[in-house]
Write a protein that holds these residues in place. Sequence first.
Motif, PDB file in Angstrom:
ATOM      1  N   VAL A 171       0.852  -1.196   0.000  1.00 32.40           N
ATOM      2  CA  VAL A 171       0.000   0.000   0.000  1.00 32.40           C
ATOM      3  C   VAL A 171       0.890   1.250   0.000  1.00 32.40           C
ATOM      4  O   VAL A 171       1.911   1.281   0.693  1.00 32.40           O
ATOM      5  CB  VAL A 171      -0.935  -0.026   1.235  1.00 32.40           C
ATOM      6  N   VAL A 172       0.488   2.264  -0.766  1.00 30.57           N
ATOM      7  CA  VAL A 172       1.282   3.484  -0.870  1.00 30.57           C
ATOM      8  C   VAL A 172       1.335   4.177   0.471  1.00 30.57           C
ATOM      9  O   VAL A 172       0.336   4.250   1.194  1.00 30.57           O
ATOM     10  CB  VAL A 172       0.659   4.432  -1.933  1.00 30.57           C
ATOM     11  N   HIS A 173       2.502   4.767   0.768  1.00 30.55           N
ATOM     12  CA  HIS A 173       2.663   5.483   2.024  1.00 30.55           C
ATOM     13  C   HIS A 173       1.825   6.759   2.026  1.00 30.55           C
ATOM     14  O   HIS A 173       1.575   7.360   0.974  1.00 30.55           O
ATOM     15  CB  HIS A 173       4.143   5.814   2.233  1.00 30.55           C
ATOM     16  N   ASP A 186      -1.474  16.789  -3.620  1.00 28.23           N
ATOM     17  CA  ASP A 186      -1.130  18.214  -3.693  1.00 28.23           C
ATOM     18  C   ASP A 186      -0.710  18.614  -5.098  1.00 28.23           C
ATOM     19  O   ASP A 186      -1.054  19.696  -5.594  1.00 28.23           O
ATOM     20  CB  ASP A 186       0.006  18.534  -2.710  1.00 28.23           C
ATOM     21  N   ARG A 187       0.045  17.741  -5.747  1.00 26.13           N
ATOM     22  CA  ARG A 187       0.493  18.039  -7.106  1.00 26.13           C
ATOM     23  C   ARG A 187      -0.695  18.131  -8.060  1.00 26.13           C
ATOM     24  O   ARG A 187      -0.764  19.017  -8.916  1.00 26.13           O
ATOM     25  CB  ARG A 187       1.462  16.944  -7.558  1.00 26.13           C
ATOM     26  N   GLU A 188      -1.652  17.245  -7.885  1.00 28.25           N
ATOM     27  CA  GLU A 188      -2.834  17.252  -8.755  1.00 28.25           C
ATOM     28  C   GLU A 188      -3.682  18.505  -8.501  1.00 28.25           C
ATOM     29  O   GLU A 188      -4.171  19.139  -9.443  1.00 28.25           O
ATOM     30  CB  GLU A 188      -3.662  15.996  -8.485  1.00 28.25           C
ATOM     31  N   GLU A 189      -3.819  18.872  -7.227  1.00 28.09           N
ATOM     32  CA  GLU A 189      -4.580  20.090  -6.920  1.00 28.09           C
ATOM     33  C   GLU A 189      -3.891  21.343  -7.455  1.00 28.09           C
ATOM     34  O   GLU A 189      -4.543  22.263  -7.954  1.00 28.09           O
ATOM     35  CB  GLU A 189      -4.768  20.198  -5.397  1.00 28.09           C
ATOM     36  N   ALA A 190      -2.565  21.413  -7.351  1.00 27.86           N
ATOM     37  CA  ALA A 190      -1.815  22.564  -7.873  1.00 27.86           C
ATOM     38  C   ALA A 190      -1.977  22.680  -9.389  1.00 27.86           C
ATOM     39  O   ALA A 190      -2.111  23.782  -9.940  1.00 27.86           O
ATOM     40  CB  ALA A 190      -0.335  22.436  -7.498  1.00 27.86           C
ATOM     41  N   ALA A 206       1.132   9.630  -0.987  1.00 30.55           N
ATOM     42  CA  ALA A 206      -0.238   9.905  -1.457  1.00 30.55           C
ATOM     43  C   ALA A 206      -0.575  11.384  -1.309  1.00 30.55           C
ATOM     44  O   ALA A 206      -1.208  11.985  -2.188  1.00 30.55           O
ATOM     45  CB  ALA A 206      -1.227   9.040  -0.682  1.00 30.55           C
ATOM     46  N   ALA A 207      -0.127  11.995  -0.191  1.00 28.52           N
ATOM     47  CA  ALA A 207      -0.391  13.432   0.018  1.00 28.52           C
ATOM     48  C   ALA A 207       0.327  14.282  -1.022  1.00 28.52           C
ATOM     49  O   ALA A 207      -0.225  15.266  -1.555  1.00 28.52           O
ATOM     50  CB  ALA A 207       0.032  13.826   1.430  1.00 28.52           C
ATOM     51  N   GLU A 208       1.564  13.941  -1.342  1.00 33.12           N
ATOM     52  CA  GLU A 208       2.317  14.696  -2.357  1.00 33.12           C
ATOM     53  C   GLU A 208       1.646  14.603  -3.722  1.00 33.12           C
ATOM     54  O   GLU A 208       1.548  15.595  -4.451  1.00 33.12           O
ATOM     55  CB  GLU A 208       3.747  14.167  -2.429  1.00 33.12           C
TER      56      GLU A 208
END
Length: 289
Positions: A46-48, A57-61, A52-54
């Motif tokens: 499972v992804v850490h 955030d990249r997708e939202e930016a 996942a947060a990074e």
Amino acid sequence: MHGHGGYDSDFSDDEHCGESSKRKKKTVEDDVLLKKPFQKEKHGKVVHKQVAAELLDREEARNRRFHLIAMDAYQRHTKFVNDYILYYGGKKEDFRRLGENDKIDMDIIRENHRFLWNEEDEMDMNWEKRLAKKYYDKLFKEYCVADLTRYKENKFGFRWRVEKEVISGKGQFCCGNKRCDKKEGLKSWEVNFGYIEHGEKRNALVKLRLCQECSFKLNFHHRRKEVKSKKRKDKARKDCEESSHKKSRLSSVEESSKKKDKGSSDEEGSTSESELWKGPLPETDEKSQ
């Protein structure tokens, strides 16, 4: 037999585990050989949370940047103001700008305009002065346009002509007074224009063409110098020379005619006196009717 059978089953399980481990090792080796240099590693688990947060955030930016690019300048400004009020508090009235100090290009030109630019004026040039100088270079400085509304106070306003006025003939083929458009009876005048500019007193010699009424207003207090064209001057000089030449010819003709009359009268007098002593006068027979 029971013990022997158990031994056989254990042996077969060991063989099966050995084969599966060999198969796994082979697939790993194949994956290493077939892996591309730009290919990312496979996550078997499972992804850490941090990864996942990074990614989130990249997708939202990316989405935020796309929306900001789609907005115009005013929409972006209002969005940033609303976000600031939302996060830090405050009132929208605090962000309203005062338009008292707003200036357009024409205001800058009026503040920095000069009737005549010299070398000293071009020493310290900022962008406001450069803008005013650029406007000055586009003006036509042969004839002036005058404001004669305060002629009784001996106060006049002069400015150079713009391209539109040159094309229409204003100030050269029409009267140079800004409130007059007469085209007949124009005269050229040369005026020593004294004015105060940026707290400094200056003088400039300007030319303008006015009709008879506007010329009277210009010369209301004292007469200015009238400028005549070369053709008119040459014509006047030629007429003067011709008139003087005619007068001299007439005087010479009159003198010669007087001399001739005097000589003929003297000859007649001398002949009559000599004939008197020769004899009696000849008798003339008068014919009867």
